[in-house]
Design a protein around this motif. Structure first.
Motif, PDB file in Angstrom:
ATOM      1  N   ASN A  71       0.857  -1.196   0.000  1.00  0.00           N
ATOM      2  CA  ASN A  71       0.000   0.000   0.000  1.00  0.00           C
ATOM      3  C   ASN A  71       0.886   1.237   0.000  1.00  0.00           C
ATOM      4  N   ILE A  72       0.672   2.100  -0.972  1.00  0.00           N
ATOM      5  CA  ILE A  72       1.457   3.326  -1.050  1.00  0.00           C
ATOM      6  C   ILE A  72       0.521   4.521  -1.189  1.00  0.00           C
ATOM      7  N   SER A  73       1.027   5.667  -0.772  1.00  0.00           N
ATOM      8  CA  SER A  73       0.243   6.895  -0.869  1.00  0.00           C
ATOM      9  C   SER A  73       0.253   7.394  -2.312  1.00  0.00           C
ATOM     10  N   ASP A  74      -0.599   8.352  -2.594  1.00  0.00           N
ATOM     11  CA  ASP A  74      -0.630   8.959  -3.931  1.00  0.00           C
ATOM     12  C   ASP A  74       0.708   9.613  -4.263  1.00  0.00           C
ATOM     13  N   LYS A  77       3.184   6.900  -5.121  1.00  0.00           N
ATOM     14  CA  LYS A  77       2.875   6.379  -6.455  1.00  0.00           C
ATOM     15  C   LYS A  77       3.395   7.329  -7.529  1.00  0.00           C
ATOM     16  N   ALA A  78       3.215   8.622  -7.318  1.00  0.00           N
ATOM     17  CA  ALA A  78       3.698   9.612  -8.278  1.00  0.00           C
ATOM     18  C   ALA A  78       5.221   9.558  -8.402  1.00  0.00           C
ATOM     19  N   LEU A  79       5.910   9.384  -7.269  1.00  0.00           N
ATOM     20  CA  LEU A  79       7.376   9.300  -7.293  1.00  0.00           C
ATOM     21  C   LEU A  79       7.854   8.036  -8.008  1.00  0.00           C
ATOM     22  N   TRP A  80       7.204   6.891  -7.732  1.00  0.00           N
ATOM     23  CA  TRP A  80       7.577   5.644  -8.423  1.00  0.00           C
ATOM     24  C   TRP A  80       7.314   5.772  -9.927  1.00  0.00           C
TER      25      TRP A  80
END
Length: 93
Positions: A71-74, A77-80
């Motif tokens: 589970n990752i934050s928004d 997710k944007a950084l990945w």
């Protein structure tokens, strides 16, 4: 000899890190080299099973297991996504 699955984060694998590894005598710090991969074995000399008589102690092998967050934050997710877009690394080529 003893073997221990050492769970690390993707960024620890890429950048390198110093992490605690449990041994029979208590935790010790181990350096994770930058660019480490899952399955790679790192050795802690004489940190395995105790020796007997003239036999020296065994080694402890820490086997790197890169663990990806479920589970990752928004923002994460944007950084990945950004990293995927700018990276020139392609492991299947």
């Amino acid at each position: 000899d003893l073997y221990h699955d050492l769970h690390i984060t993707p960024w620890e694998a890429v950048l390198g890190a110093s992490v605690e590894v449990p041994t029979l005598e208590g935790s010790v710090r181990m350096k994770i080299p930058a660019g480490s991969s899952s399955g790679q074995k790192l050795r802690l000399s004489q940190k395995g099973l105790p020796g007997t008589g003239s036999k020296p102690a065994g080694d402890l092998y820490a086997i790197i297991q890169i663990v990806v967050p479920k589970n990752i934050s928004d923002e994460e997710k944007a950084l990945w996504t950004q990293l995927g877009e700018i990276s020139s690394y392609h492991p299947r080529r």
